[in-house]
Design a protein around this motif. Structure first.
Motif, mmCIF file in Angstrom:
data_model
loop_
_atom_site.group_PDB
_atom_site.id
_atom_site.type_symbol
_atom_site.label_atom_id
_atom_site.label_comp_id
_atom_site.label_asym_id
_atom_site.label_seq_id
_atom_site.Cartn_x
_atom_site.Cartn_y
_atom_site.Cartn_z
ATOM 1 N N ILE A 264 -1.191 -0.942 9.123
ATOM 2 C CA ILE A 264 -2.565 -0.620 8.703
ATOM 3 C C ILE A 264 -3.397 -1.893 8.614
ATOM 4 N N VAL B 189 -10.131 -3.193 14.051
ATOM 5 C CA VAL B 189 -11.481 -2.645 13.862
ATOM 6 C C VAL B 189 -12.482 -3.796 13.717
ATOM 7 N N ILE C 250 -12.864 -5.527 17.222
ATOM 8 C CA ILE C 250 -13.588 -4.769 18.244
ATOM 9 C C ILE C 250 -15.085 -4.793 17.955
ATOM 10 N N ALA D 262 -2.626 3.741 14.438
ATOM 11 C CA ALA D 262 -3.031 4.851 13.571
ATOM 12 C C ALA D 262 -1.996 5.966 13.647
ATOM 13 N N LEU E 35 -10.494 4.530 9.776
ATOM 14 C CA LEU E 35 -10.277 3.368 10.656
ATOM 15 C C LEU E 35 -10.284 3.814 12.116
ATOM 16 N N LYS E 36 -9.650 4.966 12.334
ATOM 17 C CA LYS E 36 -9.586 5.508 13.684
ATOM 18 C C LYS E 36 -10.999 5.782 14.210
ATOM 19 N N LYS F 157 -8.035 6.929 4.833
ATOM 20 C CA LYS F 157 -8.209 5.549 5.287
ATOM 21 C C LYS F 157 -7.877 5.411 6.770
ATOM 22 N N ILE F 158 -6.751 6.012 7.157
ATOM 23 C CA ILE F 158 -6.337 5.920 8.563
ATOM 24 C C ILE F 158 -7.379 6.591 9.455
ATOM 25 N N GLU F 159 -7.822 7.773 9.019
ATOM 26 C CA GLU F 159 -8.779 8.505 9.844
ATOM 27 C C GLU F 159 -10.092 7.728 9.975
ATOM 28 N N LEU G 182 0.832 -1.199 0.000
ATOM 29 C CA LEU G 182 0.000 0.000 0.000
ATOM 30 C C LEU G 182 0.869 1.253 0.000
ATOM 31 N N MET H 10 -5.259 2.815 18.274
ATOM 32 C CA MET H 10 -4.924 4.239 18.211
ATOM 33 C C MET H 10 -3.420 4.443 18.041
ATOM 34 N N PHE I 232 -8.359 -1.181 21.626
ATOM 35 C CA PHE I 232 -8.610 0.189 21.153
ATOM 36 C C PHE I 232 -7.335 1.008 21.260
ATOM 37 N N LEU J 68 -4.375 -2.644 12.036
ATOM 38 C CA LEU J 68 -5.401 -1.671 12.426
ATOM 39 C C LEU J 68 -6.769 -2.116 11.902
ATOM 40 N N GLU K 145 2.326 -1.295 5.840
ATOM 41 C CA GLU K 145 1.291 -2.288 5.502
ATOM 42 C C GLU K 145 0.862 -3.084 6.716
ATOM 43 N N ALA L 46 -13.780 4.542 13.142
ATOM 44 C CA ALA L 46 -14.524 3.284 13.286
ATOM 45 C C ALA L 46 -14.177 2.643 14.626
ATOM 46 N N LEU L 47 -12.893 2.691 14.952
ATOM 47 C CA LEU L 47 -12.417 2.117 16.208
ATOM 48 C C LEU L 47 -13.082 2.828 17.376
ATOM 49 N N LEU M 74 3.820 8.318 7.317
ATOM 50 C CA LEU M 74 3.498 9.149 6.157
ATOM 51 C C LEU M 74 4.201 10.504 6.280
ATOM 52 N N LEU N 100 -4.641 7.728 1.699
ATOM 53 C CA LEU N 100 -4.122 7.007 2.865
ATOM 54 C C LEU N 100 -4.551 7.673 4.155
ATOM 55 N N LEU O 28 -1.531 10.306 -0.964
ATOM 56 C CA LEU O 28 -1.430 10.646 0.461
ATOM 57 C C LEU O 28 -2.820 10.922 1.025
#
Lengths: 409, 80
Positions: free
Chosen positions: B14, B21, B24, B45, A275-276, A271-273, A135, B42, B38, B17, B11, A278-279, B52, A268, A265
């Motif tokens: 994520i 999800v 949970i 993430a 997932l965050k 996607k991270i946000e 990815l 975090m 959780f 991660l 990879e 969702a968590l 990045l 990505l 970017l």
């Protein structure tokens, strides 16, 4: 004319010289079908070329056949060029083939089809073999020409999607002699490094000859043994090469390869946000659910607590209380009645009633006197009547019944 | 654990991660486990974002020197 016998060798040698000196036979172009093809361990090729009515033995020496891109097979129609000569030991005239081309299709096309079939049979194109393209590769290895639009397109597209992209270029020849070897070198080199996470190999569009290095078996094998995933981007969308089939992914153009290798970017981060969140959502809803179930447990507990039972039975208890009260009151009332009767009876028995009838209580030295025998003359006594007392002195004592005494007086 | 996570590839981070999800969402997890996982999520993430941010732009080229030894140099594509 005297005829002297000659040896077989002499005869054969004579025939050979005649054939070899023939201008036509020294350079022929022949069309025919291959049969009895044998590739000898010495490297030479032996076969027969035939048509409906005739056949001719052929040999193609290693020095000539090593440049063949394809492998001749029985049944293939060929156009061969070479010369005719005699193999003296067998007394066999044959065609010495220098060049061979498939009849009707190009030899590169044939070679392509043959290699494709061979590698497919080996399973090199199987989807199970394909490694996923990471990815977000930390470093991208690119094997292409250092000049030209391909590397520029890759850099432009990559940096547009992710400004901090890390690219390592291994300059290779992308066409002509030795090109395949440099591509193999590049792939193997990238595989010695720990930091390269994806490889792009490619070149711009061109003729089948120009794209040929990417159809070479050594390149296919190098791609297959690469531990790092490889994106093949050769030519235009319509061009397919063996590399494309063996590679882990095929890009239609070099720009497309860059898009596949380099993530955007923005994508990505999104996607991270997501997932965050969702968590987070999952945890909070979990808390909510747990709180809800705790609360409902509390309610159930409360509903079944001993206290609530008492509350529920309060009516009953009230009833009991009332009952007790009623009984107690009744008892009390009964006791009171009994008491007053007793008091009345006590009154009746006590001195009051007697005194009020005219009798008096006689006491001497605070003791009740019941008989005149207890008295002496001059004794002081106390007389108590219903409304008071009188202190008296005894004048005279007379014994005997009151009633008799009275009569006597 | 923490150092192991920092050395994770993007990879892996994520992917873990995404796994978290999914996990949970599973109702069978205890509340303590949910909180633990959780926190791990975090952290992952944050690691992803950090990777990045930390990536450095570098475009280099392999140069073959004498004795065929390879060196890395900055690459500037020629203009047309």
């Amino acid at each position: 004319m005297i005829r002297e016998p000659i040896t077989v060798s002499e005869l054969t040698s004579y025939i050979k010289s005649i054939i070899e000196n023939d201008f036509e036979l020294s350079g022929v172009l022949v069309r025919g079908e291959i049969s009895n093809f044998k590739h000898h361990s010495s490297g030479h090729m032996y076969f027969t070329l035939k048509d409906e009515n005739a056949k001719i033995k052929c040999v193609m020496f290693k020095g000539s056949n090593q440049f063949l891109k394809f492998t001749p097979e029985d049944g293939m129609n060929m156009i061969v060029s070479g010369y005719v000569s005699v193999y003296e030991r067998d007394g066999q005239y044959q065609l010495y083939v220098l060049k061979m081309e498939p009849d009707g299709i190009g030899s590169l096309y044939l070679a392509f089809e043959q290699l494709k079939e061979k590698l497919q049979k080996e399973g090199l194109f199987d989807t199970e073999r394909k490694k996923p393209i990471p990815l977000f590769p930390e470093k991208i290895g690119v094997a292409t020409s250092p000049t030209g639009s391909v590397i520029r397109d890759i850099i432009n597209v990559s940096t547009r999607r992710f400004k901090n992209v890390d690219i390592l270029l291994y300059p290779v020849k992308v066409q002509g002699e030795g090109a395949a070897e440099t591509i193999v070198e590049a792939i193997d080199y990238f595989n010695t490094r720990k930091d390269i996470e994806v490889i792009i190999i490619g070149r711009g569009g061109g003729s089948i000859e120009e794209l040929w290095p990417f159809n070479e078996e050594i390149v296919a094998r190098a791609i297959a043994r690469s531990r790092i995933p490889i994106i093949s981007a050769v030519g235009h969308e319509t061009d397919f090469t063996i590399s494309d089939f063996v590679a882990d992914a095929r890009a239609s153009t070099p720009s497309h390869a860059a898009e596949m290798a380099v993530p955007s970017l923005a994508d990505l981060t999104y996607k991270i946000e997501s997932l965050k969140s969702a968590l987070y959502m999952n945890l909070t809803s979990k808390f909510k659910n747990k709180r809800y179930s705790v609360n409902s447990m509390i309610r159930r507990l409360e509903n079944n607590s001993p206290l609530s039972k008492i509350v529920q039975n309060i009516q009953y208890i009230d009833n009991l209380q009332n009952k007790i009260k009623f009984i107690m009151e009744k008892r009390l009332r009964e006791s009171k009645n009994k008491y007053s009767i007793l008091v009345n009876r006590l009154d009746d028995l006590g001195p009051g009633k007697i005194l009020s009838r005219g009798f008096s209580l006689v006491e001497k030295d605070n003791k009740v006197v019941r008989s005149v025998k207890e008295l002496r003359e001059k004794d002081e006594i106390k007389l108590t009547m219903k409304d008071g007392s009188a202190y008296c002195k005894i004048e005279k004592i007379m014994e005997g019944s009151v009633w008799l005494l009275e009569k006597r007086i | 654990m923490a150092t192991r996570k920092k050395n994770m590839k993007f990879e892996e981070a994520i992917q873990r991660l995404e796994e978290i999800v999914n996990v949970i969402e599973d109702d069978s997890l205890s509340l303590e486990e949910s909180i633990k996982i959780f926190q791990e999520g975090m952290e992952l993430a944050a690691i992803c974002n950090k990777k990045l941010d930390e990536a450095e732009r570098r475009i280099s080229v392999i140069m073959k020197g004498e004795n065929n030894n390879l060196t890395e140099e900055d690459f500037i594509p020629e203009e047309e």
